[in-house]
Write an enzyme that holds these catalytic residues in place. Structure first.
Site, short mmCIF file in Angstrom:
data_model
loop_
_atom_site.label_atom_id
_atom_site.label_comp_id
_atom_site.label_asym_id
_atom_site.label_seq_id
_atom_site.Cartn_x
_atom_site.Cartn_y
_atom_site.Cartn_z
N GLY A 163 -5.68 -11.24 -9.15
CA GLY A 163 -4.67 -10.43 -8.49
C GLY A 163 -4.90 -8.96 -8.81
N SER A 164 -3.80 -8.22 -8.93
CA SER A 164 -3.91 -6.77 -9.07
C SER A 164 -4.50 -6.34 -10.42
CB SER A 164 -2.54 -6.12 -8.90
OG SER A 164 -2.04 -6.46 -7.61
#
Lengths: 627, 374
Positions: A326-327
């Protein structure tokens, strides 16, 4: 003639007597020849056989090394207990014997079941425990009736014990009885086989398995004189065993406990690494299991419970769970952009809330868009659009090339066997991964979501923590390791497992400073600000929320129902920013938002490690850690 | 004060000094080895020895004429008792050998070891001067009947000893060499053939004509003890190890590991020679062989000088029984003969054989005394 008959008779008789004497002499010579052959010509051979008859080498298993944390808190030790053991080859009717034993000693159904399982797996002629940990009273009761039970005996044995129970169970691992497969492996090397002749247990998982050679020690043996029934008459000589080496870990039990409890029953993993050494400070995988259950053969009920649980407690998520980052991938993307010259720190993009590529719209999680975004802000607010565009500009080969230097998609080399390598997506990877030509092709559109840590990206929490630690150490990469010292218990000499710089990435300090600034901003004014409000130390961090249902590749397949469809919450951080002493990666399975679930968890861990502040629940239990 | 000398003289007179000396040597060695192999049986064996020596003295002090008059009744009694055993005997360890006569149990086959040579010597004496081929057939019949009965019990060892005692009488009585030589040759060829072809004849599926499977098994185990190391072969293997490991000088009295760690089975009875071999080495074995040679030499000398046919035949046959005992036992302990349960004469533990053998010595002394008295 008539008169001479008796004389003739006598002389004829005397001839026969002489012949008989010759016969006797011949017979005795034959006998003498045989004894001469046995006692003179074959003496060596028979002398050896007589010695083999009388001398039995009894292997003495060495004491297994202890495992302690960085402060000496014991994680694995040995204790002595009496067991009731049966040598099946010496018992005529096993069931009858066990029934009779049950009259004087408490033998449960589960004991019988475990015994039967051991019997199936056993090496020949060894004695197997029917009951372990006998009370003194039970020992006395059996001793008084021992004569009734040939082939059954009481033995004092050392048992492995994990005094911290479930704590750090995945790292420490456990030992269990040597099974047929392991036996076959041991027997490949005659020296190893001899060393294990008296050993019944072997490390099965975790450090117990990886450091088996160190922990086991060198077997000793006793030369015994035995009689025909195999009973020892006296001891002839004794070579004491050399105990196994003790392991002192980099792991901090206090930190480990805080981290484990911070998960509060949620599934997930946490890896904390000291950036300057690669020493693993905490390695969490939840749910946990109690390694003590395995020591003398796990019962069928416990085994089924652990194996059929949908939460899969036996899996070490930190090493074997692969998740999209993810981020948390974005700081590495930002650094890649700076290092490759695809972006400068000041360059801004316009974020309308989506990125359009061909006919596809890639949406930002912040629907309305953020307007003008530069690199520091892109990290602070976790702009997706910024990284969609960046990924598109860099192209997949450049991304994969840079990320591989950070260890993504490769084994970290941690000193626990069996880590997964995850997936660092690239056209090359796709060609190897898939069979059909249309699947093997890399589409430019697939590069876009790689930029925000989605798509085919799949890494272990360990890899993420390893990359974060490398980032914290300004691009100097150390091999992550759990063992700090190997100590000889006899001499007390310590052998340090030196921090191994695996690589120096040669990153520009000004580029590192930009990323650091962005990651600091995350916790001051960005997505981690809530979690780190009022923190007296400077933290570089990045939140992450990974979509589960778009997850592809080598990730969990059976976690795709109901609650299991929720996003994974992630967080990476290192602190203090000026001189990092801890870098960590946290993953909470299906936890939802990284900012609201994973970041507060990191706060508790960092508060404890940097400030010594114990969360309330942990403080109560920690007092018992000193034993 | 009574002068003990006349009594002492009367006590010593019937004994042949040479034979008695050798006997004492053997019994001394027996005591020494019993003290090592099974000290707890010393007392019992001392009593056995006392009884045996008394019996010997009693027989030695009788003139051979009395033995002569006992021959037929003793033989008949023996046969009747053997038949009684067959009908009412007690079964122990799979064999029917014992007869309970109320006060004690007796083993009639043992009686036959003495009764048989007595009977045959008696018969040949009776036929002296008019010996015909027919007489050898009668003798063979007299011999075959009890041997068959003993064989049926089954007791191969005793049957073998009784048979050989009878055969020796027949041999000394003058059975034609033309008959003896071919039979001995045939036997030798047969044994060598078995030795040469053991690999082929011991295959599991092959049936031996006329023999039971267990008999084949016994022979095959002898040929290759390792084919049955836990069963029948165990005795042979362990005793050969004991013998071989003893070497020339032995491991020392009471220091035999095979003996004292229970690897050697039957160490105080049939396998006591293995104890001697292990603890006293080849020296001990040669010592025993020398003692037996002296015993047998003296016995044959007595036979050669005996005044009549009965005494000659009896003395010769009885002397040769010693040889048979010693040869069979030493051979089976060393693994060259099947294990048939024959003790080492006058050394193995046990009263029955000791009494029988001492009775034999007594008979020899009685015959030797006959010349003195004459």
């Amino acid at each position: 003639m008539e008169l001479k008959a008796p004389e003739q008779e006598l002389s004829r008789f005397r001839t026969r007597v002489l012949a008989a004497a010759g016969f006797v002499l011949f017979g005795f010579c034959l006998i003498l020849a045989r004894y001469f052959y046995l006692q003179v010509m074959q003496h060596e051979y028979y002398a050896t056989r007589a010695e083999n008859n009388r001398i039995s080498l009894l292997p003495i298993a060495p004491n297994r090394g202890l495992i302690v944390d960085c402060n000496g808190v014991v994680l694995a030790r040995n204790y002595s207990a009496y067991t009731l053991e049966i040598t099946p080859s010496k018992v005529i009717n096993l069931e009858d014997t066990i029934d009779e034993l049950a009259e004087i000693i408490d033998i449960q159904v589960k004991d019988r079941r475990r015994f039967r399982k051991l019997l199936e797996e056993s090496k020949n002629f060894e004695s197997l425990p029917i009951r372990t940990r006998l009370s003194d009273e039970e020992v006395a009761r059996f001793i008084a009736r021992r004569y009734r039970f040939p082939g059954v005996d009481i033995k004092a044995r050392l048992f492995r014990q994990y005094p911290q129970g479930e704590l750090a169970a995945h790292s420490v691992g456990y030992i269990g009885r040597i099974n047929q497969r392991e036996l076959a492996m041991l027997e490949e090397d005659p020296q190893v086989r001899d060393n294990y002749r008296g050993t019944e247990y072997i490390g099965k998982t975790g450090l117990e398995q990886s450091y088996e050679n160190w922990l086991h020690g060198v077997a000793g043996y006793e030369q015994l004189e035995v009689d025909a029934s195999g009973r020892a008459v006296r001891s002839l000589s004794r070579v004491p065993p050399t105990p196994g080496q003790n392991l002192q870990l980099t792991l901090d039990v206090g930190l480990q406990r805080v981290a484990e409890e911070a998960f509060g029953g949620r599934r997930g993993a946490l890896v904390a690494i000291e950036p300057g050494t690669g020493g693993v400070l905490a390695l969490v995988s939840t749910p946990k299991f109690d390694p003590n259950l395995f020591v003398d053969g796990i019962t069928v009920e416990n085994w089924d419970a652990l194996n059929t649980s949908p939460n899969r407690p036996m899996i070490n998520r930190a090493l074997n769970g692969v998740y999209p980052p993810g981020s948390t991938f974005k700081p590495f993307m930002a650094l890649a952009a700076l290092e490759t010259g695809k972006r400068t720190a000041q360059q801004t993009i316009f974020d309308p809330g989506y990125f359009e590529f061909g006919n596809n719209i890639f949406r930002d999680s912040h629907a309305g868009g953020r307007g003008a975004v530069d690199m520091v802000r892109s990290l602070e607010i976790s702009s997706d659009t910024y990284y969609y565009m960046l990924a598109n500009d860099m192209g997949i080969d450049m991304i994969a090339g840079f990320m591989s230097k950070f260890g993504f998609g490769a084994a970290t080399g941690i000193d626990v066997k069996g880590e997964s390598i995850g997936v660092l997506p690239s056209p090359e990877w796709k060609r190897k991964r898939f069979r059909k030509p249309e699947q093997q092709r890399w589409y430019a559109g697939e590069t876009i979501s790689i930029g925000i840590g989605q798509g085919y990206n799949a890494y272990t929490p360990l890899q993420l923590a390893h990359a974060t630690a490398t980032l914290a150490a300004d691009g100097v990469m150390y091999r992550p390791h759990l063992v700090k010292y190997v100590t000889d218990p006899q001499t007390g000499t310590q052998r340090k497992i030196e921090p191994e710089p695996v690589a120096t990435l040669g990153l520009k300090p000004e580029n590192l400073a930009v990323v650091r600034k962005g990651m600091q901003a995350v916790n001051i004014s960005g997505t981690g600000a809530n979690a780190f409000r009022g923190a007296p130390y400077a933290v570089a961090g990045k939140t992450g929320t990974a979509q589960v249902f778009s997850l592809r590749g080598a990730a969990y397949k059976d976690l795709s129902v109901g609650e299991h469809l929720r996003d994974h919450a992630l967080y990476i951080a290192y602190a203090p920013v000026e001189k990092p002493v801890i870098a960590l990666a946290i993953l909470v399975e299906n936890g939802g938002w990284g900012a609201s679930i994973a970041a507060p968890l990191a706060r508790q861990v960092l508060d404890y490690y940097l400030l010594g502040i114990k969360p309330k629940s942990a403080a109560q239990v920690d007092t018992e850690a000193g034993d | 004060m009574i002068d003990p000398r006349p009594y002492l003289k009367r006590l010593v007179l019937p004994l042949d000094p040479f034979l008695f000396g050798v006997l004492m040597g053997i019994l001394g060695l027996a005591a020494l080895m019993m003290l090592s192999a099974s000290p707890e049986r010393m007392e019992a064996q001392a009593i056995n020895t006392g009884v045996a020596l008394s019996a010997m003295w009693l027989v030695a002090s009788q003139p051979p004429q009395r033995l002569h008059s006992f021959a037929l009744p003793l033989y008949l009694l023996g046969v009747v008792l053997l038949i009684a055993v067959k009908l009412f005997g007690e079964v122990s360890k799979g064999a029917q050998r014992w007869l309970d006569i109320g006060i004690t149990r007796i083993q009639p086959s043992e009686l036959m070891k003495i009764a048989m040579p007595l009977m045959l010597a008696w018969y040949f004496q009776k036929r002296e001067g008019s010996l015909q081929v027919r007489d050898f057939l009668v003798a063979a019949l007299l011999l075959a009947m009890p041997v068959a009965l003993i064989l049926k019990q089954p007791d191969l060892g005793t049957a073998l000893l009784v048979l050989s005692s009878g055969l020796f009488v027949i041999y000394f009585a003058g059975l034609s060499w033309k008959l003896i030589v071919p039979v001995v040759m045939l036997a030798l060829i047969g044994v060598s053939a078995i030795l040469v072809y053991q690999q082929d004849i011991c295959v599991p599926d092959l049936k031996w004509p006329g023999l039971h499977d267990y008999q084949k098994h016994r022979v095959c185990t002898l040929l290759d003890p390792s084919s049955d190391p836990r069963g029948k072969g165990f005795h042979t293997i362990q005793s050969t190890i004991a013998i071989g490991s003893g070497g020339v000088l032995g491991k020392g009295w009471r220091d035999g590991t095979q003996t004292h760690l229970d690897f050697l089975p039957e160490r105080h009875t049939d396998f006591i020679l293995a104890v001697i071999s292990e603890e006293l080495g080849l020296i001990g074995v040669i010592g025993i062989l020398l003692l037996y040679c002296l015993l047998i030499a003296r016995g044959l000398m007595i036979a050669a000088n005996a005044p009549n046919l009965f005494s000659r035949l009896l003395a010769g046959a009885i002397t040769m029984i010693f040889f048979t005992y010693a040869f069979v036992n030493m051979g089976m302990v060393a693994g060259i003969l099947p294990i048939v349960g024959v003790p080492l004469p006058m050394i193995s533990y046990g009263g029955t054989a000791l009494v029988t053998l001492c009775l034999g010595c007594g008979i020899l002394m009685s015959i030797q005394g006959q010349r003195r008295r004459a």
